[in-house]
Motif scaffolding. Sequence first.
Motif, PDB file in Angstrom:
ATOM      1  N   UNK A   1      44.830  41.060  58.595  1.00  0.00           N
ATOM      2  CA  UNK A   1      45.620  41.699  57.542  1.00  0.00           C
ATOM      3  C   UNK A   1      46.448  40.671  56.792  1.00  0.00           C
ATOM      4  N   UNK A   2      47.079  39.757  57.533  1.00  0.00           N
ATOM      5  CA  UNK A   2      47.931  38.743  56.892  1.00  0.00           C
ATOM      6  C   UNK A   2      47.128  37.847  55.959  1.00  0.00           C
ATOM      7  N   UNK A   3      45.958  37.423  56.412  1.00  0.00           N
ATOM      8  CA  UNK A   3      45.111  36.562  55.571  1.00  0.00           C
ATOM      9  C   UNK A   3      44.640  37.327  54.349  1.00  0.00           C
ATOM     10  N   UNK A   4      44.247  38.583  54.540  1.00  0.00           N
ATOM     11  CA  UNK A   4      43.789  39.382  53.402  1.00  0.00           C
ATOM     12  C   UNK A   4      44.865  39.590  52.361  1.00  0.00           C
ATOM     13  N   UNK A   5      46.072  39.881  52.800  1.00  0.00           N
ATOM     14  CA  UNK A   5      47.184  40.080  51.863  1.00  0.00           C
ATOM     15  C   UNK A   5      47.488  38.790  51.114  1.00  0.00           C
ATOM     16  N   UNK A   6      47.447  37.666  51.826  1.00  0.00           N
ATOM     17  CA  UNK A   6      47.725  36.378  51.192  1.00  0.00           C
ATOM     18  C   UNK A   6      46.690  36.053  50.120  1.00  0.00           C
ATOM     19  N   UNK A   7      45.412  36.249  50.450  1.00  0.00           N
ATOM     20  CA  UNK A   7      44.357  35.965  49.476  1.00  0.00           C
ATOM     21  C   UNK A   7      44.471  36.869  48.255  1.00  0.00           C
ATOM     22  N   UNK A   8      44.817  38.121  48.482  1.00  0.00           N
ATOM     23  CA  UNK A   8      44.961  39.048  47.371  1.00  0.00           C
ATOM     24  C   UNK A   8      46.139  38.653  46.479  1.00  0.00           C
ATOM     25  N   UNK A   9      47.230  38.216  47.110  1.00  0.00           N
ATOM     26  CA  UNK A   9      48.401  37.798  46.325  1.00  0.00           C
ATOM     27  C   UNK A   9      48.073  36.569  45.483  1.00  0.00           C
ATOM     28  N   UNK A  10      47.347  35.633  46.056  1.00  0.00           N
ATOM     29  CA  UNK A  10      46.974  34.437  45.290  1.00  0.00           C
ATOM     30  C   UNK A  10      46.048  34.791  44.139  1.00  0.00           C
ATOM     31  N   UNK A  11      45.144  35.732  44.386  1.00  0.00           N
ATOM     32  CA  UNK A  11      44.258  36.168  43.311  1.00  0.00           C
ATOM     33  C   UNK A  11      45.060  36.791  42.171  1.00  0.00           C
ATOM     34  N   UNK A  12      46.061  37.612  42.537  1.00  0.00           N
ATOM     35  CA  UNK A  12      46.881  38.247  41.515  1.00  0.00           C
ATOM     36  C   UNK A  12      47.680  37.235  40.713  1.00  0.00           C
ATOM     37  N   UNK A  13      48.198  36.204  41.412  1.00  0.00           N
ATOM     38  CA  UNK A  13      48.957  35.175  40.707  1.00  0.00           C
ATOM     39  C   UNK A  13      48.054  34.407  39.755  1.00  0.00           C
ATOM     40  N   UNK A  14      46.820  34.102  40.223  1.00  0.00           N
ATOM     41  CA  UNK A  14      45.890  33.365  39.362  1.00  0.00           C
ATOM     42  C   UNK A  14      45.520  34.146  38.123  1.00  0.00           C
ATOM     43  N   UNK A  15      45.288  35.466  38.287  1.00  0.00           N
ATOM     44  CA  UNK A  15      44.934  36.291  37.137  1.00  0.00           C
ATOM     45  C   UNK A  15      46.122  36.450  36.197  1.00  0.00           C
ATOM     46  N   UNK A  16      47.325  36.437  36.799  1.00  0.00           N
ATOM     47  CA  UNK A  16      48.511  36.542  35.952  1.00  0.00           C
ATOM     48  C   UNK A  16      48.677  35.318  35.070  1.00  0.00           C
TER      49      UNK A  16
ATOM     50  N   UNK B   1      49.518  42.672  27.720  1.00  0.00           N
ATOM     51  CA  UNK B   1      49.496  43.362  29.007  1.00  0.00           C
ATOM     52  C   UNK B   1      48.090  43.416  29.573  1.00  0.00           C
ATOM     53  N   UNK B   2      48.006  43.264  30.904  1.00  0.00           N
ATOM     54  CA  UNK B   2      46.736  43.380  31.612  1.00  0.00           C
ATOM     55  C   UNK B   2      46.905  44.366  32.760  1.00  0.00           C
ATOM     56  N   UNK B   3      45.827  45.030  33.125  1.00  0.00           N
ATOM     57  CA  UNK B   3      45.890  45.919  34.277  1.00  0.00           C
ATOM     58  C   UNK B   3      46.044  45.111  35.540  1.00  0.00           C
ATOM     59  N   UNK B   4      46.736  45.674  36.492  1.00  0.00           N
ATOM     60  CA  UNK B   4      46.882  45.013  37.780  1.00  0.00           C
ATOM     61  C   UNK B   4      45.518  44.947  38.463  1.00  0.00           C
ATOM     62  N   UNK B   5      45.261  43.876  39.199  1.00  0.00           N
ATOM     63  CA  UNK B   5      43.963  43.766  39.868  1.00  0.00           C
ATOM     64  C   UNK B   5      43.782  44.867  40.895  1.00  0.00           C
ATOM     65  N   UNK B   6      42.602  45.451  40.935  1.00  0.00           N
ATOM     66  CA  UNK B   6      42.324  46.502  41.920  1.00  0.00           C
ATOM     67  C   UNK B   6      41.564  45.966  43.107  1.00  0.00           C
ATOM     68  N   UNK B   7      41.049  44.759  43.060  1.00  0.00           N
ATOM     69  CA  UNK B   7      40.265  44.211  44.153  1.00  0.00           C
ATOM     70  C   UNK B   7      41.185  43.800  45.288  1.00  0.00           C
ATOM     71  N   UNK B   8      40.701  43.967  46.506  1.00  0.00           N
ATOM     72  CA  UNK B   8      41.444  43.552  47.678  1.00  0.00           C
ATOM     73  C   UNK B   8      40.689  42.455  48.389  1.00  0.00           C
ATOM     74  N   UNK B   9      41.368  41.758  49.291  1.00  0.00           N
ATOM     75  CA  UNK B   9      40.772  40.597  49.924  1.00  0.00           C
ATOM     76  C   UNK B   9      39.988  40.946  51.176  1.00  0.00           C
ATOM     77  N   UNK B  10      39.993  42.177  51.580  1.00  0.00           N
ATOM     78  CA  UNK B  10      39.304  42.525  52.833  1.00  0.00           C
ATOM     79  C   UNK B  10      37.822  42.688  52.607  1.00  0.00           C
TER      80      UNK B  10
END
Length: 401
Positions: free
Chosen positions: A369-384, A392-401
């Motif tokens: 869970x911790x690794x998945x949340x971290x990867x998802x957060x990094x993906x969101x920061x990169x897209x931001x 404005x952009x939609x928030x990413x819906x993809x998850x890291x799991x």
Amino acid sequence: MLRRMTERGREEEHRTATPLELFFDLCFVVAVAQAGRQLVHALAEGHPGHGIPGYLMVFFAIWWAWVNFSWFSSAYDTDDALYRVVTLVQIAGVLVLAAGVPRAFSASDFTMVWLGYAVMRLALVSQWLRAAHAATGPERRTALRYAIGVSLCQVGWLGLVVLPGPARPWVFIAMALLEMAVPVCAELGRPTAWHPHHISERYGLFTIIVLGETVAAATTAVQSAADEHEALGELLPIAAGGLLIIFAAFWIYFAVPIHLHLASNRQAFVWGYGHYLVFCSAAAIGAGIEVAVEESVGKARIPTIAASAAVTVPAALFMFTVWLIHSRHHKRGPAQQLVLPVSALTTLACTFAGTWAVLAAGLVGAATVAVGVTLMARQGEGEGREGEGEGPRDAPTDAAY
């Protein structure tokens, strides 16, 4: 009192599970609990060759009856008096089936299981005939194919009652394949109007209920063992590890908006059928925790590694199956794709950790869970960062799991 049973729209807004559907799910968990309890007894006595096949057979009957009602209600829920009465009849059928589970395990007597299954299935046939009566053209033919296919399969299941013991596993395999072929054949001409968001919510709610039953079973096992043996030192790692596994299972499953993936029957069939392993393994985790508790206090007649495998194998199967049918559709890049498969293999490796196996598997789940949340957060920061200056952009819906 009585409405015309016409299809509900697939694009209908605000479609959610009804109280009747939730009640239906709750009653089905009684049968799941019975199957899990018998699995515990078989594994603790050192009879996995008998207990595991019996569990898989009984669980298929429970799961398949639930699946058929859930997809039918997604397309045709009129919520009138007749629909409610027929649904309550199906609930009565599953309770009869649950009452027959112990005899099916102990004496290979499937009479009561078959009877309860027949009540549920014939009630469903009446619903399909009602839908066919209100429909015309291809929709009517689809409903009639369902009614005929379900009826013929119910006759075929009599083989579990009348044929000798050695033939029953083959009867089960053949009938399970025929049962799963009925929806595929029935919807070839015209698919039913199941609702993606509604059906994904129904599966999610049943996942929650099964995990809740797992928590209850594990808690009862730890409590009874502590009261009888006062072995808290051996029980606390199992309780902590089991809780972490269940929490991780919940987090992993609900990390993705799966209704966005269910765009066609082809996708829905693979996803829906694959949930047999998701539900089956989720329920088996609770049974495995009970076995581990019994082994830790000397009540089980099996070695520690076998008790550990009773937890780690279903936990690993849950992770891998959720990735395979559910979450991989929302992954980006090899790092995200590898999280769950690697975690499943690591969980299996925890089998060899001796008395700490359950806790080790729980820590693997928490790390997943911790690794998945971290990867998802990094993906969101990169897209931001990529979207700076673009509005404005939609928030990413993809998850890291």
